[in-house]
Write an enzyme that holds these catalytic residues in place. Structure first.
Site, PDB file in Angstrom:
ATOM      1  CG  ASP A 322      -2.170   0.863   0.973  1.00 39.85           C
ATOM      2  OD1 ASP A 322      -2.697   0.860  -0.153  1.00 39.85           O
ATOM      3  OD2 ASP A 322      -2.591   1.562   1.910  1.00 39.85           O
ATOM      4  CG  MET A 323       5.162   3.490  -0.149  1.00 42.48           C
ATOM      5  SD  MET A 323       6.920   3.207   0.217  1.00 42.48           S
ATOM      6  CE  MET A 323       7.581   2.974  -1.442  1.00 42.48           C
TER       7      MET A 323
END
Length: 462
Positions: A322-323
């Site tokens: 989820d970066m």
């Protein structure tokens, strides 16, 4: 034609400088214009405070031309089939997301997709030191700014910002608080909420403990991480209204220091969606990590790229897909010069279930040897989103024009530190035994870890 307007300020609330006006007007139900127009004093001052890296060019004449171009994509909103009429990307990325947006819309009595009103509601407590405040403009000024005196305009009223109108991104339940006399309380009218309290989440047991452990693991592997600590809900003296399922006074939440509120006043910042001029709804698909690296290389040289690579590898080891562009940012302590703040929102989701992949492509999809992007949910591995490997690193460095060996050495150090330090840290943590087992198994399955351990075994045998 009615026009809404907000004056945009930069700086501390007591010494903020007005830099321009954000307008919105409707020609028809299907023709809405939302545009930022810089004030003359700001547009012609090359030494002025930085609003965004996406809106700064080196040449003063080119800078004035940029601000004067009322057709520029960077200064105008657009229509989205999913979210209606958007603000310019820079301002759209200042808005709260998820449950926070819904709460602000409820307090404001407006549609959650009325982005202009949501910005107005949060205008006193936006990320960084941007303020969006109501402004009363006479008709002549409106005509000059918006239509160059070609049409008749009337101001409509934009209400005052809400005291509760804090803007926080992300979808996890959280509240903005400050630490006073050992308790986490809501900000006062004169104070800043310099801490984000991230709360327990239904369906994701011990998420605050897992995120705290993940940040510690990242730090042990060499990543510069934000400051965060666990605290019991008994110390959280804020009404929040979130359903946290079965909790008690000793259930823990995560208190994260805000890097845009850690000075005597606010610290300006922007995320990489703003840096790259990407709307938040496109934060997973409109850029690659190579584009982020190109910016970091231009700003900080090899050390900036090395830090990005550390974060990418740690996310792979933890199973954190989820970066996205809003989970990487820059801060400007003096209002002009950027620095890379500590990493935030690092969570080892593999503790719950296997996660492979990244939020963005490591390499541009048109890179030779990289297959076209396939439609998939964020975090699900696709052939177009390979993990770090010697071949991928070689292409990555070639695009950036950087030597490969120093970057490969950065990754080896991350692996070496993780192999030595992580097992004991995971074992000593407060997450459940099953979560520990899942996280450890995911970490051990990474090809770089397995290669490192095989080499170590050969050396020991020799």
């Amino acid at each position: 034609m009615n026009v809404k307007a907000l004056a945009i300020f930069l700086g501390g609330m007591d010494a903020a400088h007005r830099i321009g006006v954000l307008f919105q007007y409707h020609l028809a139900h299907d023709a809405v214009t939302t545009r930022f127009v810089a004030d003359e004093g700001f547009a012609t001052n090359p030494a002025g405070l930085l609003l965004s890296s996406s809106l700064r060019v080196a040449n003063p004449e080119a800078q004035r031309t940029l601000w004067a171009d009322i057709t520029s994509r960077l200064l105008n909103g657009r229509f989205s089939n999913r979210n209606g009429w958007l603000l310019p990307a820079l301002f759209q990325n200042l808005l709260p997301e998820g449950v926070f947006r819904d709460r602000i819309a409820e307090l404001r009595a407006c549609d959650p997709k009325d982005h202009f009103e949501i910005l107005a509601a949060c205008g006193k407590d936006l990320p960084g030191f941007v303020y969006a405040l109501p402004v009363d403009l006479d008709r002549d000024t409106l005509n000059r700014y918006i239509t160059q005196n070609q049409d008749a305009l009337e101001m409509s009223v934009t209400a005052e910002p809400l005291e509760e109108g804090v803007s926080l991104s992300g979808v996890q339940p959280k509240v903005a608080v400050t630490l006073k006399d050992g308790r986490y309380v809501a900000r006062t009218k004169t104070g800043e909420a310099h801490i984000i309290a991230k709360l327990p989440v239904v369906g994701q047991p011990q998420l605050p403990e897992l995120e705290h452990l993940s940040l510690q693991l990242a730090g042990a592997a060499g990543v510069n991480v934000c400051e965060a600590r666990l605290a019991p809900l008994a110390l959280l003296a804020v009404e929040h209204g979130y359903d946290m399922d079965e909790t008690d006074a000793q259930t823990l939440f995560l208190a994260v220091n805000r890097y845009d509120r850690d000075g005597p006043g606010r610290v300006h910042c922007e995320d990489f969606a703003q840096v790259l001029g990407v709307w938040p709804e496109d934060k997973y698909r409109e850029a690659s990590y190579t584009q982020v690296a190109l910016v970091l290389n231009a700003l900080f040289g090899e050390k900036g790229v090395a830090e990005l690579l550390r974060r990418l590898l740690v996310n792979e080891l933890l199973g954190n897909p989820d970066m996205h562009l809003k989970n990487i940012g820059l801060r400007y302590p003096d209002g002009h010069h950027p620095e890379l703040p500590g990493a935030y929102d690092i969570v080892g989701y593999s503790a719950y279930a296997k996660r492979v992949g990244h939020a963005l492509h490591l390499l541009p999809p048109d890179t030779p040897g990289v297959k076209p992007k396939l439609k998939a949910e964020p975090g699900i591995a696709t052939p177009g989103k390979p993990q770090l490997s010697p071949a991928v690193l070689r292409q990555f460095c070639a695009i950036l024009g950087l030597p490969e060996k120093p970057m490969a050495a950065v990754l080896r150090k991350v692996i070496a530190a993780a192999v030595v330090k992580w097992p004991d840290m995971i074992a000593a943590s407060g997450i459940t035994d099953q979560m520990k087992s899942n996280l450890s198994a995911h970490f051990r399955s990474h090809q770089m870890v397995q290669s490192f351990e095989k080499r170590a075994s050969r050396v020991a045998a020799a």
